[in-house]
Scaffold this motif. Sequence first.
Motif, PDB file in Angstrom:
ATOM      1  N   UNK A  79       0.888  -1.366  -0.053  1.00  0.00           N
ATOM      2  CA  UNK A  79      -0.017  -0.105  -0.065  1.00  0.00           C
ATOM      3  C   UNK A  79       0.875   1.309   0.089  1.00  0.00           C
ATOM      4  N   UNK A  80       1.749   1.273   0.758  1.00  0.00           N
ATOM      5  CA  UNK A  80       2.812   2.396   0.875  1.00  0.00           C
ATOM      6  C   UNK A  80       3.580   2.857  -0.266  1.00  0.00           C
ATOM      7  N   UNK A  81       3.957   1.538  -0.956  1.00  0.00           N
ATOM      8  CA  UNK A  81       4.445   1.837  -2.320  1.00  0.00           C
ATOM      9  C   UNK A  81       3.728   2.495  -3.168  1.00  0.00           C
ATOM     10  N   UNK A  82       2.676   1.868  -3.348  1.00  0.00           N
ATOM     11  CA  UNK A  82       1.599   2.181  -4.105  1.00  0.00           C
ATOM     12  C   UNK A  82       1.372   3.755  -4.352  1.00  0.00           C
ATOM     13  N   UNK A  83       1.141   4.202  -2.980  1.00  0.00           N
ATOM     14  CA  UNK A  83       0.723   5.490  -2.684  1.00  0.00           C
ATOM     15  C   UNK A  83       1.828   6.328  -3.052  1.00  0.00           C
ATOM     16  N   UNK A  84       3.018   6.021  -2.747  1.00  0.00           N
ATOM     17  CA  UNK A  84       4.419   7.026  -2.975  1.00  0.00           C
ATOM     18  C   UNK A  84       4.533   7.051  -4.430  1.00  0.00           C
ATOM     19  N   UNK A  85       4.636   5.809  -4.953  1.00  0.00           N
ATOM     20  CA  UNK A  85       4.809   5.997  -6.491  1.00  0.00           C
ATOM     21  C   UNK A  85       3.574   6.663  -7.162  1.00  0.00           C
ATOM     22  N   UNK A  86       2.391   6.517  -6.792  1.00  0.00           N
ATOM     23  CA  UNK A  86       1.128   7.119  -7.518  1.00  0.00           C
ATOM     24  C   UNK A  86       1.600   8.813  -7.157  1.00  0.00           C
ATOM     25  N   UNK A  87       1.548   9.171  -6.054  1.00  0.00           N
ATOM     26  CA  UNK A  87       1.871  10.689  -5.739  1.00  0.00           C
ATOM     27  C   UNK A  87       3.159  11.096  -6.523  1.00  0.00           C
ATOM     28  N   UNK A  88       4.294  10.177  -6.713  1.00  0.00           N
ATOM     29  CA  UNK A  88       5.404  10.920  -7.305  1.00  0.00           C
ATOM     30  C   UNK A  88       4.967  11.102  -8.852  1.00  0.00           C
ATOM     31  N   UNK A  89       4.232   9.962  -9.582  1.00  0.00           N
ATOM     32  CA  UNK A  89       3.759  10.173 -10.783  1.00  0.00           C
ATOM     33  C   UNK A  89       3.039  11.390 -10.971  1.00  0.00           C
ATOM     34  N   UNK A  90       1.996  11.720  -9.974  1.00  0.00           N
ATOM     35  CA  UNK A  90       1.091  12.881  -9.997  1.00  0.00           C
ATOM     36  C   UNK A  90       1.980  14.099 -10.087  1.00  0.00           C
ATOM     37  N   UNK A  91       2.810  14.042  -9.378  1.00  0.00           N
ATOM     38  CA  UNK A  91       3.823  15.466  -9.241  1.00  0.00           C
ATOM     39  C   UNK A  91       4.499  15.308 -10.773  1.00  0.00           C
ATOM     40  N   UNK A  92       4.988  14.299 -11.506  1.00  0.00           N
ATOM     41  CA  UNK A  92       5.688  14.432 -12.548  1.00  0.00           C
ATOM     42  C   UNK A  92       4.475  14.926 -13.845  1.00  0.00           C
ATOM     43  N   UNK A  93       3.411  14.312 -13.661  1.00  0.00           N
ATOM     44  CA  UNK A  93       2.370  14.653 -14.645  1.00  0.00           C
ATOM     45  C   UNK A  93       1.906  16.062 -14.489  1.00  0.00           C
ATOM     46  N   UNK A  94       1.779  16.664 -13.265  1.00  0.00           N
ATOM     47  CA  UNK A  94       1.529  17.985 -13.227  1.00  0.00           C
ATOM     48  C   UNK A  94       2.664  18.670 -13.848  1.00  0.00           C
ATOM     49  N   UNK A  95       3.985  18.608 -13.561  1.00  0.00           N
ATOM     50  CA  UNK A  95       5.061  19.242 -14.229  1.00  0.00           C
ATOM     51  C   UNK A  95       5.006  19.051 -15.806  1.00  0.00           C
ATOM     52  N   UNK A  96       4.811  17.843 -16.166  1.00  0.00           N
ATOM     53  CA  UNK A  96       4.817  17.699 -17.681  1.00  0.00           C
ATOM     54  C   UNK A  96       3.821  18.495 -18.256  1.00  0.00           C
ATOM     55  N   UNK A  97       2.291  18.369 -17.628  1.00  0.00           N
ATOM     56  CA  UNK A  97       1.135  19.062 -18.132  1.00  0.00           C
ATOM     57  C   UNK A  97       1.708  20.681 -18.311  1.00  0.00           C
ATOM     58  N   UNK A  98       2.347  21.414 -17.348  1.00  0.00           N
ATOM     59  CA  UNK A  98       2.617  22.535 -17.430  1.00  0.00           C
ATOM     60  C   UNK A  98       3.579  23.112 -18.396  1.00  0.00           C
ATOM     61  N   UNK A  99       4.574  22.013 -18.436  1.00  0.00           N
ATOM     62  CA  UNK A  99       5.627  22.345 -19.388  1.00  0.00           C
ATOM     63  C   UNK A  99       5.075  22.533 -20.746  1.00  0.00           C
TER      64      UNK A  99
END
Length: 215
Positions: free
Chosen positions: A35-55
Amino acid sequence: MDIVTVITRLLFASLSGVAIGYERGRHGRAAGLRTHVLVSVGAALCAMVGTYMTANGQGDPTRISSNVVTGLGFIGAGIIILRGSNKITGLTTAAGLWTTAITGLAYGAGFYSAAITASIIVMISLTIMTKMEVNQKKDYQFYIEIDDVTKTNEIFEQLHMMYPTSHSSDVLHSKSGLPNHVGLTINIPDETESKGIQIVKDVLAIPNVVFIVKE
């Protein structure tokens, strides 16, 4: 972001989830390693998606991240369980899960120094501080059932005479559900296990007491 950056951030996030989740899983908590791995990886992916979309001129990088922090509150609420009369479990796991999500966001954003420092602090709090909590003086709550509701005040008086440091006495519906039965709770501070056994024996000797259990 190139592929090396993406892999590095997700790898750091997953390792953080493994470290925190392993400790929770080892203690048999509802949210463990996976559960913790999924949450952490999912959150990291969200941060990168936000950065990607802004770029690419498609949005605000903080919008997805803020919703991750809010959404994790619902998962945390599902882990928190009320047991016994006033016993709540799962708060530490829920808080750890929420913090794991935020460290994942930090890894995803490339803020490694903060994410690594936070992960270390979380691990210290879940290991060393857990041992400190175990050694803390605690109150032990006992549930007592009596077979005559009219004897409630009399038995409370006896209990407080036997244990002057006791406090937080309450009257509850009986667990047995039998007519005229009533449940009582009493908190007695800093009792060792051996003394707790003696308390059970002493309370059972009081007239009208049917049974007693440590909550």
